[in-house]
Design a protein around this motif. Structure first.
Motif: not given
Lengths: 113, 115
Positions: B88-112
């Motif tokens: 199962v493949y998940f894509c995720a994205s987030s901002y790049l903050g000054q401290q670099g620690h930001n919540e990553q948002f995940f997609g619903p996934g692709t089952r291959l």
């Protein structure tokens, strides 16, 4: 080599009681720790995080504790609710703005009504 | 906002076939990444990108290619599918903050599944 370990694959807790999920890590470069919650057929969703400069962070029913000397963190859910039934992943990132997450293997939490 | 979207949701391939898993986000996030989830192994990072035109390898990059021509899109290409890429493949994205620690948002996934 598993750098983030969740040694309990599953956990069952009565509704209303406290759920405690544990996570251990081996890499001393890890600086920031996160918990994600995952329902079946959905992507993980962020729950709560903690920086290594703290030993506790609270958000409503969820509290994360960090013991740096033991390289151990735990997630407490009080009170546990049926909607908390999910797989919980612990994750960690190293210092200096690195976004790359290293995940544990997950713990399946089941809340018994 | 749609957040992070992934297509397709399910895919079956034969060994040796190639395909592209699509990922898009509408939150203007700089950081995007691909993970695979296998039983008993958690999520493992395949490739990531800190902005358009910039990509790098994660923990398990072999057999996969990525490109980032726009901020919004981050496709994952399987060059010659193998049964070991069943996952199962998940894509995720987030901002790049000054401290670099930001919540990553995940997609619903692709089952291959690779046969």
């Amino acid at each position: 080599d598993q750098q983030v370990k969740q040694n309990s694959p599953s956990l069952s807790v009565q509704e209303g009681r406290i759920s405690i999920l544990n996570c251990d890590y081996t890499n001393s470069m890890f600086d920031y720790f996160l918990w994600y919650k995952k329902y079946p057929a959905e992507g993980p969703t962020f729950l709560i995080s903690i920086s290594s400069i703290k030993d506790k962070n609270e958000d409503g029913r969820f509290t994360v504790f960090l013991n740096k000397s033991a390289k151990h963190l735990s997630l407490h859910i009080v009170p546990s609710q049926p909607g908390d039934s999910a797989v919980y992943f612990c994750a960690a990132t190293p210092r200096r703005g690195n976004e790359k997450l290293t995940f544990g293997t997950g713990t399946r939490l089941t809340i018994i009504p | 906002n749609a957040g992070v979207t992934q297509t397709p949701k399910f895919q079956v391939l034969k060994t040796g076939q190639s395909m592209t898993l699509q990922c898009a986000q509408d939150m203007n996030h700089e950081y995007m990444s691909w993970y695979r989830q296998d039983p008993g192994m958690g999520l493992r990072l395949i490739h990531y990108s800190v902005g358009a035109g910039i990509t790098d390898q994660g923990e398990v990059p072999n057999g996969y290619n990525v490109s980032r021509s726009t901020t919004e899109d981050f496709p994952l290409r399987l060059l010659s599918a193998a049964p070991s890429q069943t996952s199962v493949y998940f894509c995720a994205s987030s901002y790049l903050g000054q401290q670099g620690h930001n919540e990553q948002f995940f997609g619903p996934g692709t089952r291959l599944t690779v046969l």
